[in-house]
Scaffold this active site. Structure first.
Site, PDB file in Angstrom:
ATOM      1  N   LYS A  84       0.848  -1.201   0.000  1.00 19.66           N
ATOM      2  CA  LYS A  84       0.000   0.000   0.000  1.00 19.66           C
ATOM      3  C   LYS A  84       0.880   1.246   0.000  1.00 19.66           C
ATOM      4  CE  LYS A  84      -0.224  -0.205   5.044  1.00 19.66           C
ATOM      5  NZ  LYS A  84      -0.888  -0.907   6.162  1.00 19.66           N
ATOM      6  N   ARG A  96      -9.299  -0.032  16.061  1.00 17.65           N
ATOM      7  CA  ARG A  96      -9.332   0.787  14.857  1.00 17.65           C
ATOM      8  C   ARG A  96     -10.391   0.141  13.972  1.00 17.65           C
ATOM      9  NH1 ARG A  96      -3.997   1.479  11.203  1.00 17.65           N
ATOM     10  NH2 ARG A  96      -4.517  -0.719  10.891  1.00 17.65           N
ATOM     11  N   TYR A 112      16.533  29.767   6.287  1.00 17.38           N
ATOM     12  CA  TYR A 112      15.295  30.435   6.707  1.00 17.38           C
ATOM     13  C   TYR A 112      15.157  30.433   8.232  1.00 17.38           C
ATOM     14  CZ  TYR A 112      13.444  30.251   1.939  1.00 17.38           C
ATOM     15  OH  TYR A 112      13.237  30.415   0.595  1.00 17.38           O
ATOM     16  N   MET A 145      12.659  23.926   0.444  1.00 13.95           N
ATOM     17  CA  MET A 145      11.853  23.116  -0.471  1.00 13.95           C
ATOM     18  C   MET A 145      12.694  22.155  -1.310  1.00 13.95           C
ATOM     19  SD  MET A 145       8.997  24.440  -3.189  1.00 13.95           S
ATOM     20  CE  MET A 145       7.935  25.179  -1.979  1.00 13.95           C
TER      21      MET A 145
END
Ligand SMILES: *Cc1c(COP(=O)(O)O)cnc(C)c1O
Length: 355
Positions: A35, A128, A250, A298
């Protein structure tokens, strides 16, 4: 030079890990869990590399369709079953197996008047997905009309902790509920496959370990004999000297304690690197272990080159994989390897081969 960020997939590591799973669970069949785009490794590629598995498990019909379109004729299990009645015709047409965990799904199958292989999922303690074990007889009776064959499944909440008492308790609950009911059974994910042989039953469902990552807390993959399948590589695209007291990147999250060499790597959060990886997160530059500094951006990130003073423009950088377990990066960035792997966004830049 094209941008050097790459995810390298090691086919030999993949087949080695699958064989290791088989050696640990010799009496069970293996449902390889692929998956989430095979945990970020590419579902079509991993279906091919895990061709020796007995079945595949995915989370959506789209994934199963992609596998069939890619030519796979193996059994495919939809781990969450159908989400809506409109899926059932395709499920039956493609010969898929479904997990069924709610009455709504039993109703969908009955309304479609079809019969297909069903894994009834019971909630033995994770809370769950799954039916309550107390309603076993009623659910089996309702499912018989549409299920052939009928099989049984549960999932462990704490198999990543070797010896956790809840695993034994969940197993006992499952076995008491089933008694001598006929039908194949499946309990074990990677953690239980490695740490709880008593829970292997008829089918094991390994995911993480097949990708060479340890499913057990505090037990390194190498000590378990696993080999990482994915290695993330890039290169230094700049080598700078930054003065003492100057901040890097940053937000100025890292302030140089001395004049020091700083490397800029062409890899960033757009490629799936965790933005919240803190200063101190390990990284390899030219094979030498050093640390990420400041905030990842990024398409780039900055690394401490003090341990690698000879590092130069173009030197190879490993973000994780061969030589640097993704487990270590996950720990340093406050998450789990599963999340890091399945966030890799390198679809155009995968290659296969030895790392
Ligand atoms: C994802 C999943 C697995 C595989 O778990 P790993 O911890 O990756 O081995 C097994 N069973 C079910 C039901 C799952 O959803």
């Amino acid at each position: 030079m094209t941008r050097p960020a790459r995810a390298i997939i090691d086919p030999q590591a993949a087949s080695h890990n699958l064989q290791l799973a088989r050696r640990h669970a010799p009496g069970a069949r293996v449902m390889a869990v692929i998956k989430a785009d095979a945990y970020g490794h590419g579902i079509a590629r991993m279906a091919r590399l895990f061709d020796a598995a007995d079945a595949f498990a995915v989370a959506s019909l789209e994934e199963a369709v992609a596998l069939r379109e890619g030519g796979s004729s193996k059994p495919i299990v939809l781990l969450e079953g159908p989400f809506e009645a409109a899926e059932i015709a395709t499920i039956v047409g493609l010969g898929l197996e479904v997990v069924v965990h709610t009455f709504e799904q039993i109703e969908m199958l009955r309304a479609a008047r079809c019969r297909l292989p069903v894994w009834l999922k019971f909630d033995t303690g994770m809370h769950r997905l799954g039916f309550a074990p107390q309603r076993f007889a009623e659910i089996v009776a309702a499912a018989r009309a549409c299920a052939a064959p009928l099989r049984f499944m549960t999932h462990f909440a704490n198999a990543h902790r070797r010896g956790d008492p809840s695993v034994a308790a969940q197993q006992l609950c499952f076995e008491r509920m089933l008694g001598d009911t006929a039908g194949e059974r499946s309990l074990a994910n990677s953690g239980a496959l490695l740490a709880r042989p008593a829970a292997h039953a008829d089918w094991v469902r390994p995911g993480l370990m097949l990708y060479g990552v340890s499913p057990l807390d505090d037990e390194p993959a190498a000590a378990l004999g696993l080999r990482p399948v994915m290695t993330l590589r890039s290169r230094l695209i700049a080598v700078r000297r930054v003065a003492a007291g100057e901040a890097v990147g940053y937000g100025g999250a890292f302030v140089c304690p001395e004049e020091m060499p700083v490397g800029v790597v062409a890899y960033g959060y757009a490629d799936g690197y965790p933005r919240h990886a803190r200063t101190g997160t390990p990284v390899l530059v030219g094979g030498v272990r050093t640390q990420v500094i400041g905030n990842c951006s990024m398409d780039m990130m900055t690394v401490d080159l003090r341990p690698v003073p000879a590092a130069a423009f173009g030197d190879p950088v490993t973000l994780w994989g061969a030589g640097l377990p993704v487990e270590d990066v996950a720990r340093a960035s406050g998450t789990i390897p599963y999340e890091l792997l399945c966030r890799v966004r390198m679809r155009a830049h995968y290659s296969e081969g030895a790392p």
